[in-house]
Every structure is written in structure tokens, then in C-alpha cells.
Write a protein that holds these residues in place. Structure first.
Motif, PDB file in Angstrom:
ATOM      1  N   ILE A  51      -5.999 -14.475 -11.362  1.00 37.69           N
ATOM      2  CA  ILE A  51      -6.685 -13.176 -11.332  1.00 37.69           C
ATOM      3  C   ILE A  51      -8.169 -13.353 -11.633  1.00 37.69           C
ATOM      4  N   GLY A  52      -8.470 -14.158 -12.651  1.00 39.81           N
ATOM      5  CA  GLY A  52      -9.872 -14.374 -13.000  1.00 39.81           C
ATOM      6  C   GLY A  52     -10.656 -15.023 -11.871  1.00 39.81           C
ATOM      7  N   LEU A  53     -10.080 -16.063 -11.265  1.00 36.10           N
ATOM      8  CA  LEU A  53     -10.759 -16.722 -10.144  1.00 36.10           C
ATOM      9  C   LEU A  53     -10.902 -15.797  -8.946  1.00 36.10           C
ATOM     10  N   ALA A  54      -9.891 -14.967  -8.693  1.00 40.37           N
ATOM     11  CA  ALA A  54      -9.974 -14.018  -7.579  1.00 40.37           C
ATOM     12  C   ALA A  54     -11.133 -13.049  -7.782  1.00 40.37           C
ATOM     13  N   CYS A  55     -11.319 -12.584  -9.011  1.00 42.41           N
ATOM     14  CA  CYS A  55     -12.452 -11.700  -9.298  1.00 42.41           C
ATOM     15  C   CYS A  55     -13.771 -12.417  -9.045  1.00 42.41           C
ATOM     16  N   MET A  56     -13.845 -13.675  -9.464  1.00 43.73           N
ATOM     17  CA  MET A  56     -15.088 -14.424  -9.307  1.00 43.73           C
ATOM     18  C   MET A  56     -15.386 -14.741  -7.844  1.00 43.73           C
ATOM     19  N   THR A  59      -5.896 -14.168   4.798  1.00 44.26           N
ATOM     20  CA  THR A  59      -4.506 -13.986   5.206  1.00 44.26           C
ATOM     21  C   THR A  59      -3.871 -12.858   4.392  1.00 44.26           C
ATOM     22  N   PRO A  60      -2.749 -12.296   4.893  1.00 45.31           N
ATOM     23  CA  PRO A  60      -2.070 -11.222   4.150  1.00 45.31           C
ATOM     24  C   PRO A  60      -1.546 -11.658   2.789  1.00 45.31           C
ATOM     25  N   VAL A  61      -1.402 -12.959   2.577  1.00 48.86           N
ATOM     26  CA  VAL A  61      -0.856 -13.460   1.317  1.00 48.86           C
ATOM     27  C   VAL A  61      -1.691 -13.015   0.121  1.00 48.86           C
ATOM     28  N   VAL A  62      -2.999 -12.938   0.309  1.00 51.33           N
ATOM     29  CA  VAL A  62      -3.901 -12.650  -0.798  1.00 51.33           C
ATOM     30  C   VAL A  62      -4.195 -11.145  -0.944  1.00 51.33           C
ATOM     31  N   ILE A  63      -3.692 -10.331  -0.039  1.00 51.91           N
ATOM     32  CA  ILE A  63      -3.985  -8.891  -0.093  1.00 51.91           C
ATOM     33  C   ILE A  63      -3.589  -8.264  -1.430  1.00 51.91           C
ATOM     34  N   PRO A  64      -2.399  -8.550  -1.997  1.00 50.50           N
ATOM     35  CA  PRO A  64      -2.086  -7.964  -3.312  1.00 50.50           C
ATOM     36  C   PRO A  64      -3.104  -8.340  -4.386  1.00 50.50           C
ATOM     37  N   LEU A  65      -3.596  -9.573  -4.318  1.00 50.56           N
ATOM     38  CA  LEU A  65      -4.597 -10.019  -5.280  1.00 50.56           C
ATOM     39  C   LEU A  65      -5.915  -9.270  -5.075  1.00 50.56           C
ATOM     40  N   LYS A  66      -6.300  -9.071  -3.820  1.00 51.71           N
ATOM     41  CA  LYS A  66      -7.513  -8.307  -3.540  1.00 51.71           C
ATOM     42  C   LYS A  66      -7.374  -6.866  -4.004  1.00 51.71           C
ATOM     43  N   LEU A  67      -6.190  -6.281  -3.784  1.00 54.09           N
ATOM     44  CA  LEU A  67      -5.951  -4.911  -4.242  1.00 54.09           C
ATOM     45  C   LEU A  67      -6.052  -4.825  -5.761  1.00 54.09           C
ATOM     46  N   ALA A 108      -9.199 -19.855  -1.607  1.00 54.00           N
ATOM     47  CA  ALA A 108     -10.183 -19.829  -0.525  1.00 54.00           C
ATOM     48  C   ALA A 108      -9.515 -19.952   0.847  1.00 54.00           C
ATOM     49  N   MET A 109      -8.548 -20.852   0.981  1.00 51.13           N
ATOM     50  CA  MET A 109      -7.884 -21.065   2.272  1.00 51.13           C
ATOM     51  C   MET A 109      -7.050 -19.849   2.691  1.00 51.13           C
ATOM     52  N   LEU A 110      -6.490 -19.165   1.718  1.00 56.70           N
ATOM     53  CA  LEU A 110      -5.630 -18.018   2.020  1.00 56.70           C
ATOM     54  C   LEU A 110      -6.387 -16.699   2.024  1.00 56.70           C
ATOM     55  N   TRP A 111      -7.715 -16.752   1.825  1.00 59.43           N
ATOM     56  CA  TRP A 111      -8.505 -15.553   1.577  1.00 59.43           C
ATOM     57  C   TRP A 111      -8.392 -14.511   2.688  1.00 59.43           C
ATOM     58  N   GLY A 150      -9.751 -34.252 -14.897  1.00 51.10           N
ATOM     59  CA  GLY A 150      -9.540 -33.225 -15.908  1.00 51.10           C
ATOM     60  C   GLY A 150      -9.324 -31.831 -15.351  1.00 51.10           C
ATOM     61  N   HIS A 151      -9.800 -31.602 -14.116  1.00 54.46           N
ATOM     62  CA  HIS A 151      -9.778 -30.230 -13.601  1.00 54.46           C
ATOM     63  C   HIS A 151      -9.164 -30.125 -12.203  1.00 54.46           C
ATOM     64  N   TRP A 152      -8.318 -31.059 -11.844  1.00 50.51           N
ATOM     65  CA  TRP A 152      -7.791 -31.038 -10.477  1.00 50.51           C
ATOM     66  C   TRP A 152      -6.933 -29.804 -10.224  1.00 50.51           C
ATOM     67  N   GLN A 153      -6.215 -29.322 -11.251  1.00 51.93           N
ATOM     68  CA  GLN A 153      -5.391 -28.134 -11.041  1.00 51.93           C
ATOM     69  C   GLN A 153      -6.255 -26.912 -10.741  1.00 51.93           C
ATOM     70  N   LEU A 154      -7.366 -26.788 -11.484  1.00 50.40           N
ATOM     71  CA  LEU A 154      -8.267 -25.656 -11.273  1.00 50.40           C
ATOM     72  C   LEU A 154      -8.906 -25.723  -9.888  1.00 50.40           C
ATOM     73  N   LEU A 155      -9.334 -26.914  -9.486  1.00 46.86           N
ATOM     74  CA  LEU A 155      -9.918 -27.083  -8.159  1.00 46.86           C
ATOM     75  C   LEU A 155      -8.900 -26.776  -7.062  1.00 46.86           C
ATOM     76  N   LEU A 156      -7.659 -27.140  -7.310  1.00 46.35           N
ATOM     77  CA  LEU A 156      -6.596 -26.856  -6.350  1.00 46.35           C
ATOM     78  C   LEU A 156      -6.370 -25.349  -6.219  1.00 46.35           C
ATOM     79  N   LEU A 157      -6.423 -24.646  -7.341  1.00 47.85           N
ATOM     80  CA  LEU A 157      -6.278 -23.181  -7.313  1.00 47.85           C
ATOM     81  C   LEU A 157      -7.397 -22.537  -6.498  1.00 47.85           C
ATOM     82  N   VAL A 158      -8.634 -22.959  -6.746  1.00 49.13           N
ATOM     83  CA  VAL A 158      -9.772 -22.407  -6.010  1.00 49.13           C
ATOM     84  C   VAL A 158      -9.621 -22.672  -4.517  1.00 49.13           C
ATOM     85  N   ALA A 159      -9.229 -23.893  -4.174  1.00 48.70           N
ATOM     86  CA  ALA A 159      -9.053 -24.244  -2.761  1.00 48.70           C
ATOM     87  C   ALA A 159      -7.953 -23.406  -2.117  1.00 48.70           C
ATOM     88  N   ALA A 160      -6.846 -23.208  -2.841  1.00 47.44           N
ATOM     89  CA  ALA A 160      -5.730 -22.424  -2.294  1.00 47.44           C
ATOM     90  C   ALA A 160      -6.150 -20.973  -2.060  1.00 47.44           C
TER      91      ALA A 160
END
Length: 224
Positions: A155-160, A24-32, A19-22, A7-17
Motif C-alpha cells: 500500500i505504501g509503495l502504491a501511494c508513492m 493491468t486490471p490486477v492493480v485496480i483495487p490497489l489504485k482504488l 510497476a509491471m502490473l500498473w 539487503g533489499h531485493w524483496q523491496l526491489l521485487l515489489l516495486v518491479a511487480a
């Protein structure tokens, strides 16, 4: 467990992605963006308690600040970390519990643009705030609803993820920094560690309640 994963594999995949990119420069815009939401929390608290916002700054190194006058100092200092977390939780819950994804993303875009126009003067923050707000509006208006849904979840998961880590880093691991908790301790008593610990416990509780309620919904990401 198997039903949960189905039921929640997409959400778990988002969290994993995320976390793995945390780191790296890829996530910098999200952190900003999370830092911008942190400053937005201060802005809202100052305005809602009768104060005046003079300036909002954001820099490429994920730093930010709000200059204000008046308002309730205790609430405004506490509203940075906790405010950005609550904004993130609200966005995530809107995505998983409603179908108003476009409206919510559009409202967030308008808010970022309004805050940028009213309070931001530094070039980097101007470009980031205006560009991000405009991108949200365009996505909400012209792209499929599922895209808005996905953006709100990310965005919500990034905040959490980011907010508790930032609280720990700024107030406990590096308690000497001139953080919101340090200023709160100087003005109202206690220690930086005490306020940071309270905020960390509060954020953990909020995240737990959010995920418990959110995962009870149909949180599948439906992409065309």
C-alpha cells in the motif's frame, strides 16, 4: 551495490511487480484504495480544521470526491494528494522500521470502516470501503505478522507510485480538469500548473526522504 541488492531485493521485487502490473486490471483495487486514501486526506483535513464532512464518494473509474462544509479550504484542498502520500509513507515506514504491522493494519482497517459508515452512501463506495476495511482487520487478526507487513509495504509503495503520477496527470498534463489544484487556483490565485508543480516537487521530496530513511532499515520481507 551488491550489498544493497542483497539487503533489499524483496523491496526491489515489489516495486518491479507493481510497476509491471500498473496498467493491468490486477492493480485496480490497489489504485482504488489510494484514491480512497486521497479522499480520506480531505476528510481528515476538513475535520481537523473545524469543518463538517457531508459525503464521500468513490467510483469504479478511480474517481472520488468529498462534500464538506466549513473548515480551512486551503488545507483541505491540499490534503488530498499530499495527505494520501503521507498516509502511504507512514504505512511503509511502519512496516520497515517497526514490528507493529498488525496494529497499524488493524488501525487502517478500522479507519476505513468508520469513514465508510459515517460518510459513504453510494453502493460501490460502501462495498469497497467496508470490504477493504474488513479484509484488513481479518488479515491483522488471523494471519501471520509478515502478511500485515507485506500489505503495508504494498500500500505504501502504491501511494508513492500513484500519487505523483496522478498529480502530473490531473494538474499538469490535463490542467483543464476540475482538480483540487484547479479549485485552489480559482479560490486562492495562481495557476493549476503552479499548484500541481508545487505538489509534485513536495511529493518527490517526501518520497526521497522516505526511501532514504526506509532503506537504511532492515527492510527484508520475512515470509514463513
Amino acid at each position: 551495490m551488491r550489498a544493497f541488492l542483497r539487503g533489499h531485493w524483496q523491496l526491489l521485487l515489489l516495486v518491479a511487480a507493481i510497476a509491471m502490473l500498473w496498467r493491468t486490471p490486477v492493480v485496480i483495487p490497489l489504485k482504488l484504495l489510494v484514491v480512497f486514501l486521497h479522499e480520506l486526506g480531505h476528510v481528515l483535513a476538513v475535520l481537523l480544521t473545524g469543518g463538517e464532512v457531508l459525503n464521500l464518494t468513490l467510483d469504479p473509474m478511480q474517481g472520488g470526491a468529498v462534500t464538506s462544509r466549513g473548515g480551512n479550504r486551503f488545507i483541505s484542498l491540499s490534503a488530498g494528494y499530499l495527505g494520501s502520500l503521507l498516509i502511504g509513507v507512514a504505512l511503509f515506514m511502519a512496516a520497515v522500521r517497526t514490528r507493529a504491522d498488525r496494529a497499524v493494519l488493524g488501525l487502517l482497517g478500522v479507519t476505513l470502516l468508520a469513514v465508510t459508515v459515517l460518510y459513504v452512501r453510494a453502493p460501490f463506495a460502501l462495498v469497497f470501503g467496508a470490504g477493504t476495511g474488513a479484509a484488513m482487520l481479518l488479515a491483522a487478526k488471523y494471519m501471520a505478522r509478515e502478511v500485515s507487513d507485506l500489505m503495508l509495504r504494498v500500500i505504501g509503495l502504491a501511494c508513492m507510485i500513484y500519487v505523483p503520477l496522478d498529480i502530473y496527470s490531473d494538474t499538469i498534463a490535463r490542467g483543464w480538469l476540475h482538480s483540487d489544484a484547479r479549485m485552489l487556483a480559482e479560490e486562492f490565485g495562481g495557476t493549476t500548473w503552479m499548484w500541481g508543480g508545487l505538489w509534485l516537487a513536495a511529493s518527490a521530496w517526501v518520497i526521497w526522504k522516505c526511501l532514504r530513511r526506509g532503506l537504511g532499515a532492515n527492510s527484508n520481507i520475512r515470509l514463513r
